[in-house]
Scaffold this active site. Structure first.
Site, PDB file in Angstrom:
ATOM      1  N   GLY A   1       0.804  -1.223   0.000  1.00  0.00           N
ATOM      2  CA  GLY A   1       0.000   0.000   0.000  1.00  0.00           C
ATOM      3  C   GLY A   1       0.831   1.263   0.000  1.00  0.00           C
ATOM      4  O   GLY A   1       0.308   2.360   0.184  1.00  0.00           O
ATOM      5  N   GLY A   2       2.152   1.103  -0.205  1.00  0.00           N
ATOM      6  CA  GLY A   2       3.006   2.263  -0.399  1.00  0.00           C
ATOM      7  C   GLY A   2       3.118   3.196   0.784  1.00  0.00           C
ATOM      8  O   GLY A   2       3.296   4.409   0.609  1.00  0.00           O
TER       9      GLY A   2
ATOM     10  N   SER B   1       5.320  -5.164  -2.372  1.00  0.00           N
ATOM     11  CA  SER B   1       5.118  -3.801  -2.865  1.00  0.00           C
ATOM     12  C   SER B   1       5.636  -2.809  -1.820  1.00  0.00           C
ATOM     13  O   SER B   1       6.812  -2.858  -1.458  1.00  0.00           O
ATOM     14  CB  SER B   1       3.635  -3.582  -3.189  1.00  0.00           C
TER      15      SER B   1
END
Length: 523
Positions: free
Chosen positions: A130-131, A215
């Site tokens: 989710g960065g 991610s």
């Protein structure tokens, strides 16, 4: 069958916790590793737990951090196409982005095969994607039951502060905030310290902790490898489709100024931030981004402040020296970069001429662009849609190159623990997304049954075969530092000469120099 009784009580340094037993696996949900970050603790480093005398229930997930989705996924420009909802359908079972949150979110979830049994099991700690903007520790895809039950591993998922609550850079504005850089990352380090201090009560080994993430979670793993506050609490690491990036202090200051200016708050009166509810602060972030697009969105970045986030573990210098004893798996999905087309849906209809132009836009002359297109036509087939020529090239420019850089950075400091590489090959059910960013997650935790958009009746058998082998790989690595297992060929470490990569699929293959044909154009 779920049982809640005295057999599922664990004793921590701060007090006792009541968990649940599910068919021989003990589950503890919403376990606080620090005090609530609400009230006066907003924007502050995580505060130590206050001990308690009774038995606290650990039977339900804590709320996730307040957040919005990544700005592009909330942009009407792409929400008006089929692609965001199609991607979300493909990711059914993964953690949800956006939605209401809770400032009392500094909690972890734990699954273990045994309590107080004297065993020293390996510990696998998951950081969601989710960065650093969105995401949550709660999701079917990273439920820990199957890892605990079948791999005899303790599985833990971590919740922490995100976005403006975790990364608004206030250090220069008031003496009170001098230690408040990257409090979201400070939360993660506090969680790892809780694990170190308490995991023996849950049948775990504090000296055998593997951190993993996908991610943005992969970026968290990379950062933790270079954080002094996590030193000694991280022994192995898995980076799935992520990498290290830290913004400059100047970038952090600029984003904070933009936010304060939008709210009409003078930098000498930062206390005003405490007068807003979390929902109001999130809405302010959304309102800022309504007038922006790619490249100009307001986000609060992880800042290389030199204290919390100190080293790049892959710099080939002092950062690599700092992290070189941490065994590493690094990898990505075959079509990871199709995510770029999701963010720019016009790409799906690109012609070969448009791909040629886009490659030139990356700094290649016309002749080299011709060569690159020809290489991928040979690798992928003459009838491949042009968009996949470009996205596969991006995959190699970003992920294949990053794998080399990470392994080579250790060679530059005289070696260290081994580095392993993988490429996840299996595609999901949506033919346009192929093996896009994120499809590997449920397989590596043995949770593909919770991913109905990644298989169908005809492919379920093969999916479960891969599910078992992929889960065993992460379990073996957590135990021994080597992911080899009976369901795959023997894994071999990656180095700058052999460049071994495990192409993970129903029938996995170990390949030397994956996509070697493109090397001259990416290094």
């Amino acid at each position: 069958m779920i049982k809640i009784d005295a057999n599922a009580i664990a004793t921590t340094k701060a007090g006792k916790l009541q968990g649940a037993e599910i068919d021989g696996v003990y589950r503890f949900l919403g376990v606080r590793y620090a005090q609530s970050a609400a009230g006066k603790n907003r924007f502050m480093p995580p505060q130590p737990l206050i001990p308690w005398d009774d038995v606290k229930p650990a039977l339900s997930y804590a709320g996730k951090s307040w957040q919005c989705d990544t700005p592009r996924m909330e942009d009407p420009e792409i929400r008006s196409t089929r692609y965001p909802s199609a991607y979300e359908k493909l990711m059914t079972g993964s953690n949800e982005m956006g939605g209401d949150g809770d400032e009392d979110c500094l909690a972890l979830n734990l699954w273990t095969p045994g309590l107080n049994d004297g065993k020293k099991r390996p510990v696998l700690v998951w950081f969601h994607g989710g960065g650093n903007i969105a995401g949550a520790a709660e999701a079917d895809w990273h439920d820990g039951y199957n890892m605990a039950k079948h791999e005899d591993v303790i599985f833990i998922s971590i919740g922490h502060r995100l976005g403006i609550f975790g990364y608004l850079y206030l250090c220069d504005l008031d003496e009170r905030f001098k230690d408040c850089a990257n409090v979201g990352h400070q939360d993660m380090a506090a969680a790892l310290q809780w694990i170190h201090d308490n995991i023996e009560s849950f049948g775990g080994d504090p000296g055998n902790v593997t951190i993993c993430g996908q991610s943005g979670g992969g970026g968290k793993v990379a950062a933790l490898m270079g954080m002094p506050s996590a030193k000694g609490n991280v022994h192995k690491a898995i980076i799935q489709s992520g990498g290290f990036r830290a913004a400059s202090i100047e970038e952090g200051r600029d984003m904070t100024k933009q936010f304060l200016d939008f709210l009409g708050i003078d930098k000498t009166n930062v206390d005003k931030l405490y007068e807003y509810t979390p929902a109001e602060l999130i809405q302010a972030q959304r309102d800022i981004n309504k007038t922006r697009t790619v490249g100009t969105y307001f986000v609060c970045p992880v800042v290389g402040d030199g204290r919390v986030v100190k080293y790049d573990p892959f710099d080939g210098a002092e950062g690599s020296e700092f992290a070189k004893d941490i065994a590493l798996i690094t990898g990505y999905d075959k079509d990871d970069s199709v995510l770029q087309a999701l963010m720019n849906p016009k790409m799906f209809a690109w012609s070969e001429a448009e791909v040629h132009q886009a490659i030139e836009g990356l700094g290649y002359d016309s002749a080299k662009a011709d060569d690159i297109i020809a290489i991928y036509k040979k690798l992928l087939g003459d009838d491949i849609k042009p968009v996949y020529i470009y996205t596969t090239f991006l995959n190699d420019r970003n992920h294949t190159k990053a794998t080399y850089n990470r392994a080579h950075s250790r060679e530059l400091v005289g070696g260290g623990a081994p580095v392993y590489s993988y490429c996840f090959m299996r595609e999901g059910n949506d033919p346009e997304f192929k093996a896009v960013h994120g499809v590997e997650i449920p397989f590596f935790f043995g949770n593909a049954d919770y991913a109905p958009a990644l298989w169908n009746c005809d492919t379920h058998h093969d999916a479960m075969k891969l599910n078992k082998a992929a889960r065993a790989a992460w379990g073996a690595f957590a135990r021994t530092g080597n992911p080899s297992n009976p369901g795959m060929p023997v894994w071999r470490p990656y180095n700058s000469e052999t460049r071994y990569t495990m192409c993970v699929d129903v029938e996995s293959k170990l390949v030397s120099k994956y996509h070697e044909e493109i090397y001259d154009y990416i290094y």
